[in-house]
Write a protein that holds these residues in place. Sequence first.
Motif, PDB file in Angstrom:
ATOM      1  N   LEU A 107      63.077   7.349  70.109  1.00  0.00           N
ATOM      2  CA  LEU A 107      63.874   8.499  69.173  1.00  0.00           C
ATOM      3  C   LEU A 107      65.194   8.672  69.725  1.00  0.00           C
ATOM      4  O   LEU A 107      66.072   8.549  69.130  1.00  0.00           O
ATOM      5  CB  LEU A 107      62.993   9.730  69.395  1.00  0.00           C
ATOM      6  N   ASN A 133      57.534  17.395  62.629  1.00  0.00           N
ATOM      7  CA  ASN A 133      56.228  17.231  63.352  1.00  0.00           C
ATOM      8  C   ASN A 133      56.550  16.750  64.688  1.00  0.00           C
ATOM      9  O   ASN A 133      55.933  17.228  65.938  1.00  0.00           O
ATOM     10  CB  ASN A 133      55.094  16.444  63.062  1.00  0.00           C
ATOM     11  N   GLN A 134      57.384  15.708  64.824  1.00  0.00           N
ATOM     12  CA  GLN A 134      57.661  14.976  66.174  1.00  0.00           C
ATOM     13  C   GLN A 134      58.377  15.849  66.907  1.00  0.00           C
ATOM     14  O   GLN A 134      58.305  16.149  68.465  1.00  0.00           O
ATOM     15  CB  GLN A 134      58.578  13.707  66.093  1.00  0.00           C
ATOM     16  N   LYS A 135      59.619  16.674  66.528  1.00  0.00           N
ATOM     17  CA  LYS A 135      60.313  17.572  66.953  1.00  0.00           C
ATOM     18  C   LYS A 135      59.327  18.693  67.659  1.00  0.00           C
ATOM     19  O   LYS A 135      59.391  19.267  68.690  1.00  0.00           O
ATOM     20  CB  LYS A 135      61.434  17.998  66.146  1.00  0.00           C
ATOM     21  N   TRP A 186      57.190  14.136  58.886  1.00  0.00           N
ATOM     22  CA  TRP A 186      57.039  13.531  60.339  1.00  0.00           C
ATOM     23  C   TRP A 186      58.013  13.699  61.304  1.00  0.00           C
ATOM     24  O   TRP A 186      57.632  14.125  62.394  1.00  0.00           O
ATOM     25  CB  TRP A 186      57.069  11.996  59.863  1.00  0.00           C
ATOM     26  N   ILE A 187      59.255  13.936  60.756  1.00  0.00           N
ATOM     27  CA  ILE A 187      60.323  14.131  61.845  1.00  0.00           C
ATOM     28  C   ILE A 187      60.302  15.469  62.434  1.00  0.00           C
ATOM     29  O   ILE A 187      60.286  15.763  63.749  1.00  0.00           O
ATOM     30  CB  ILE A 187      61.880  13.944  61.317  1.00  0.00           C
ATOM     31  N   ARG A 241      56.334  18.875  68.359  1.00  0.00           N
ATOM     32  CA  ARG A 241      55.509  18.275  69.273  1.00  0.00           C
ATOM     33  C   ARG A 241      55.935  17.439  70.549  1.00  0.00           C
ATOM     34  O   ARG A 241      55.312  16.823  71.311  1.00  0.00           O
ATOM     35  CB  ARG A 241      54.276  17.696  68.801  1.00  0.00           C
ATOM     36  N   ARG A 242      57.238  17.651  70.735  1.00  0.00           N
ATOM     37  CA  ARG A 242      57.959  16.814  71.578  1.00  0.00           C
ATOM     38  C   ARG A 242      57.808  16.618  72.860  1.00  0.00           C
ATOM     39  O   ARG A 242      57.666  15.974  73.733  1.00  0.00           O
ATOM     40  CB  ARG A 242      59.515  16.910  71.378  1.00  0.00           C
ATOM     41  N   ALA A 273      65.507  14.733  71.505  1.00  0.00           N
ATOM     42  CA  ALA A 273      64.739  13.496  72.235  1.00  0.00           C
ATOM     43  C   ALA A 273      65.304  13.065  73.532  1.00  0.00           C
ATOM     44  O   ALA A 273      64.681  12.472  74.398  1.00  0.00           O
ATOM     45  CB  ALA A 273      64.257  12.547  71.536  1.00  0.00           C
ATOM     46  N   GLN A 303      58.024   7.045  73.814  1.00  0.00           N
ATOM     47  CA  GLN A 303      58.145   7.485  72.476  1.00  0.00           C
ATOM     48  C   GLN A 303      59.554   8.236  72.358  1.00  0.00           C
ATOM     49  O   GLN A 303      60.251   8.104  71.329  1.00  0.00           O
ATOM     50  CB  GLN A 303      57.111   8.500  72.094  1.00  0.00           C
ATOM     51  N   LEU A 345      54.784  14.255  73.266  1.00  0.00           N
ATOM     52  CA  LEU A 345      55.104  12.678  73.338  1.00  0.00           C
ATOM     53  C   LEU A 345      55.180  11.777  74.708  1.00  0.00           C
ATOM     54  O   LEU A 345      55.528  12.642  75.498  1.00  0.00           O
ATOM     55  CB  LEU A 345      56.490  12.670  72.393  1.00  0.00           C
TER      56      LEU A 345
END
Length: 54
Positions: free
Chosen positions: A45, A29-31, A26-27, A33-34, A53, A41, A37
Amino acid sequence: MREGDLPGRVHVERLPDGGEHRTGIWISNQKARRDKLHPAQLAALADLGVQWAQ
């Protein structure tokens, strides 16, 4: 460069109900796709200390 206290990609959280959550994925993927976001969001983060972030 890895974040200081964030779990690695293969980290899996064991939940009290017997389930699991792939926190590391999850982390990651967030990075990755930052740029997609929402600013709120990213701010959440950043408040948690996630350097990329900010």
